[in-house]
Motif scaffolding. Sequence first.
Motif, PDB file in Angstrom:
ATOM      1  N   TRP A  85      -2.647 -82.578 -23.461  1.00  0.00           N
ATOM      2  CA  TRP A  85      -2.704 -82.594 -24.932  1.00  0.00           C
ATOM      3  C   TRP A  85      -3.190 -81.251 -25.461  1.00  0.00           C
ATOM      4  O   TRP A  85      -2.835 -80.839 -26.558  1.00  0.00           O
ATOM      5  N   LEU A  86      -3.957 -80.538 -24.629  1.00  0.00           N
ATOM      6  CA  LEU A  86      -4.452 -79.210 -25.003  1.00  0.00           C
ATOM      7  C   LEU A  86      -3.594 -78.088 -24.413  1.00  0.00           C
ATOM      8  O   LEU A  86      -4.013 -76.933 -24.384  1.00  0.00           O
ATOM      9  N   GLY A  87      -2.395 -78.429 -23.951  1.00  0.00           N
ATOM     10  CA  GLY A  87      -1.430 -77.401 -23.595  1.00  0.00           C
ATOM     11  C   GLY A  87      -1.327 -77.029 -22.132  1.00  0.00           C
ATOM     12  O   GLY A  87      -0.586 -76.099 -21.789  1.00  0.00           O
ATOM     13  N   LEU A  88      -2.057 -77.714 -21.248  1.00  0.00           N
ATOM     14  CA  LEU A  88      -1.989 -77.378 -19.833  1.00  0.00           C
ATOM     15  C   LEU A  88      -0.831 -78.092 -19.145  1.00  0.00           C
ATOM     16  O   LEU A  88      -0.566 -79.268 -19.414  1.00  0.00           O
ATOM     17  N   LYS A  89      -0.170 -77.384 -18.254  1.00  0.00           N
ATOM     18  CA  LYS A  89       0.826 -77.996 -17.389  1.00  0.00           C
ATOM     19  C   LYS A  89       0.139 -78.528 -16.133  1.00  0.00           C
ATOM     20  O   LYS A  89      -1.013 -78.224 -15.849  1.00  0.00           O
ATOM     21  N   HIS A  90       0.894 -79.331 -15.368  1.00  0.00           N
ATOM     22  CA  HIS A  90       0.416 -79.646 -14.027  1.00  0.00           C
ATOM     23  C   HIS A  90       0.245 -78.342 -13.260  1.00  0.00           C
ATOM     24  O   HIS A  90       0.954 -77.365 -13.495  1.00  0.00           O
ATOM     25  N   ILE A  91      -0.652 -78.354 -12.304  1.00  0.00           N
ATOM     26  CA  ILE A  91      -0.982 -77.114 -11.609  1.00  0.00           C
ATOM     27  C   ILE A  91       0.199 -76.559 -10.820  1.00  0.00           C
ATOM     28  O   ILE A  91       0.287 -75.358 -10.571  1.00  0.00           O
ATOM     29  N   TRP A  92       1.151 -77.422 -10.426  1.00  0.00           N
ATOM     30  CA  TRP A  92       2.326 -76.933  -9.700  1.00  0.00           C
ATOM     31  C   TRP A  92       3.470 -76.545 -10.636  1.00  0.00           C
ATOM     32  O   TRP A  92       4.571 -76.238 -10.197  1.00  0.00           O
ATOM     33  N   GLY A  93       3.199 -76.548 -11.941  1.00  0.00           N
ATOM     34  CA  GLY A  93       4.175 -76.071 -12.914  1.00  0.00           C
ATOM     35  C   GLY A  93       5.349 -76.991 -13.118  1.00  0.00           C
ATOM     36  O   GLY A  93       6.374 -76.585 -13.681  1.00  0.00           O
ATOM     37  N   ASP A  94       5.244 -78.250 -12.642  1.00  0.00           N
ATOM     38  CA  ASP A  94       6.295 -79.256 -12.826  1.00  0.00           C
ATOM     39  C   ASP A  94       7.628 -78.838 -12.208  1.00  0.00           C
ATOM     40  O   ASP A  94       8.693 -79.215 -12.689  1.00  0.00           O
ATOM     41  N   GLY A  95       7.546 -78.053 -11.162  1.00  0.00           N
ATOM     42  CA  GLY A  95       8.741 -77.667 -10.426  1.00  0.00           C
ATOM     43  C   GLY A  95       8.350 -77.270  -9.020  1.00  0.00           C
ATOM     44  O   GLY A  95       7.193 -76.910  -8.757  1.00  0.00           O
ATOM     45  N   TYR A  96       9.271 -77.343  -8.084  1.00  0.00           N
ATOM     46  CA  TYR A  96       8.973 -76.998  -6.699  1.00  0.00           C
ATOM     47  C   TYR A  96       8.485 -75.549  -6.652  1.00  0.00           C
ATOM     48  O   TYR A  96       9.210 -74.629  -7.046  1.00  0.00           O
ATOM     49  N   CYS A  97       7.239 -75.366  -6.202  1.00  0.00           N
ATOM     50  CA  CYS A  97       6.602 -74.037  -6.215  1.00  0.00           C
ATOM     51  C   CYS A  97       6.686 -73.415  -7.607  1.00  0.00           C
ATOM     52  O   CYS A  97       6.951 -72.225  -7.771  1.00  0.00           O
ATOM     53  N   GLY A  98       6.471 -74.235  -8.620  1.00  0.00           N
ATOM     54  CA  GLY A  98       6.602 -73.791 -10.005  1.00  0.00           C
ATOM     55  C   GLY A  98       5.396 -73.006 -10.493  1.00  0.00           C
ATOM     56  O   GLY A  98       4.439 -72.764  -9.758  1.00  0.00           O
ATOM     57  N   ASP A  99       5.447 -72.644 -11.780  1.00  0.00           N
ATOM     58  CA  ASP A  99       4.417 -71.803 -12.383  1.00  0.00           C
ATOM     59  C   ASP A  99       3.845 -72.527 -13.591  1.00  0.00           C
ATOM     60  O   ASP A  99       4.580 -72.908 -14.502  1.00  0.00           O
ATOM     61  N   ASP A 100       2.524 -72.721 -13.604  1.00  0.00           N
ATOM     62  CA  ASP A 100       1.890 -73.373 -14.749  1.00  0.00           C
ATOM     63  C   ASP A 100       1.520 -72.389 -15.844  1.00  0.00           C
ATOM     64  O   ASP A 100       0.930 -72.763 -16.858  1.00  0.00           O
ATOM     65  N   GLY A 101       1.834 -71.108 -15.651  1.00  0.00           N
ATOM     66  CA  GLY A 101       1.561 -70.108 -16.674  1.00  0.00           C
ATOM     67  C   GLY A 101       0.122 -69.647 -16.726  1.00  0.00           C
ATOM     68  O   GLY A 101      -0.253 -68.911 -17.635  1.00  0.00           O
ATOM     69  N   ILE A 102      -0.688 -70.045 -15.767  1.00  0.00           N
ATOM     70  CA  ILE A 102      -2.101 -69.668 -15.731  1.00  0.00           C
ATOM     71  C   ILE A 102      -2.314 -68.723 -14.548  1.00  0.00           C
ATOM     72  O   ILE A 102      -2.004 -69.056 -13.401  1.00  0.00           O
ATOM     73  N   ASP A 103      -2.868 -67.553 -14.812  1.00  0.00           N
ATOM     74  CA  ASP A 103      -2.966 -66.510 -13.791  1.00  0.00           C
ATOM     75  C   ASP A 103      -3.870 -66.873 -12.623  1.00  0.00           C
ATOM     76  O   ASP A 103      -3.621 -66.449 -11.489  1.00  0.00           O
ATOM     77  N   ASP A 104      -4.956 -67.622 -12.894  1.00  0.00           N
ATOM     78  CA  ASP A 104      -5.924 -67.831 -11.817  1.00  0.00           C
ATOM     79  C   ASP A 104      -5.768 -69.165 -11.095  1.00  0.00           C
ATOM     80  O   ASP A 104      -6.662 -69.595 -10.364  1.00  0.00           O
ATOM     81  N   THR A 105      -4.642 -69.869 -11.294  1.00  0.00           N
ATOM     82  CA  THR A 105      -4.335 -71.034 -10.472  1.00  0.00           C
ATOM     83  C   THR A 105      -3.254 -70.636  -9.475  1.00  0.00           C
ATOM     84  O   THR A 105      -2.247 -70.047  -9.866  1.00  0.00           O
ATOM     85  N   PRO A 106      -3.441 -70.934  -8.195  1.00  0.00           N
ATOM     86  CA  PRO A 106      -2.456 -70.519  -7.197  1.00  0.00           C
ATOM     87  C   PRO A 106      -1.173 -71.333  -7.284  1.00  0.00           C
ATOM     88  O   PRO A 106      -1.180 -72.477  -7.743  1.00  0.00           O
ATOM     89  N   SER A 107      -0.090 -70.744  -6.850  1.00  0.00           N
ATOM     90  CA  SER A 107       1.168 -71.475  -6.740  1.00  0.00           C
ATOM     91  C   SER A 107       1.027 -72.544  -5.666  1.00  0.00           C
ATOM     92  O   SER A 107       0.346 -72.337  -4.659  1.00  0.00           O
ATOM     93  N   GLN A 108       1.626 -73.705  -5.891  1.00  0.00           N
ATOM     94  CA  GLN A 108       1.653 -74.720  -4.844  1.00  0.00           C
ATOM     95  C   GLN A 108       2.950 -75.505  -4.937  1.00  0.00           C
ATOM     96  O   GLN A 108       3.586 -75.565  -5.977  1.00  0.00           O
ATOM     97  N   LYS A 109       3.336 -76.119  -3.823  1.00  0.00           N
ATOM     98  CA  LYS A 109       4.656 -76.740  -3.707  1.00  0.00           C
ATOM     99  C   LYS A 109       4.855 -77.863  -4.706  1.00  0.00           C
ATOM    100  O   LYS A 109       5.865 -77.938  -5.399  1.00  0.00           O
TER     101      LYS A 109
END
Length: 410
Positions: A223-247
Amino acid sequence: MRRIIAVLFSLFVPILMKAQKTCHQSGSISYTLHSDGTNAVPAISNTIYSGNSQSINANREIIIPVVVHILTNSITSISDEQVYSQIEALNRDFGGRNADLANVPERFKGVVGKSLIRFELAKIDPAGNPTSGIVRKKTNISMFSLDDRIKYSSKGGDDAWTKDHYLNIWVGSLLNSVLGYASVPGAPASTDGVVLNEMVFGTINKPGSYNMGRVAVHEIGHWLGLKHIWGDGYCGDDGIDDTPSQKSYNRGCPSGVVQTCGNDAKGDMYMNFMDLTDDACMFMFTEGQKRKMRSQFETGAPRQALLSSGALGAPGTVLDANWNGASKVSEIAVSAFKVYPVPATSEITIDVLSGSKITQLTVYNMIGQAMLTVPVNKARAVVDISGLRAGQYMIRADQPGASIERFVKL
């Protein structure tokens, strides 16, 4: 045949009752389509608002008024105490006061972010009348699904209160695999807010893996604009620099370093609130996620109007949907003191925050009658409330612009 069906049902029900944490956000957008085929939930933008002359001070506490719509049927039974426990869980985790924050692995300690966002049950309803911030409504809907019926009185749910003044949280019986879902910044006013399964709402007597109120923490993150940490895609990007990419998402309670998508030696940040691990195994936001959430309140951003909401003020002001919060930024209430414990039985403690200029506090009941006056001559005051009736009370300071705090007497 009836006996066979009964046996199959007895085998199937336990599987349903052991629901895994699911979040029907952008990764499952097909579940949230309007009847005309258009998307009910807009895509989450990666934009972080910054650089405005009225950007939100990074050390300033943001207070969000909350209204909880409880849809009751023969299954649902949510007490006021359960609601209070959920609000406390939100404040614990968004404020970085959760004890298990100490469990963040050394490899991620340097990026932990405490959002300084606080949630309070609304004191004033849209008509300007006193409210507990809790709305109960009977429904003949046995279980709600992802079609947003829970958000409309005409469909067996309850209508949203205007989003410029309130965070709407709907609680009811949901299809068993659905623990919650959320709108994102920019959603229509009629559907703006968070929906939670009553099974995971609050922290009192909650069995299973989702017993710490953290499904709500996760959904309010959306609700405050965050995506899931995996960016909602396989090895996706949540747009946050300090969260690591994950499958993809993690389940249960992982341990050690889990490396996916070629991420570095730190591995997945599975203890992040925006993954899908068990409540006991998620306990952090990052500094980047903090900035993203707080940026939603900057000038021109989707949640800015909430900063000057009248929902935590005194009764008498109609909070209509056409109200222009942007014109009242200069009137934002300042948090000048804190009250605890909430709820309380015989006494409350009031801590006056550094820099406050309070000389007196007044306790009011919910219809605006003054009940107690508390002189303030030091940083902490203990107030005897044993003579008050059980219920909710407001505390107002004599400092201009100070926010109104609230407590509950049991």
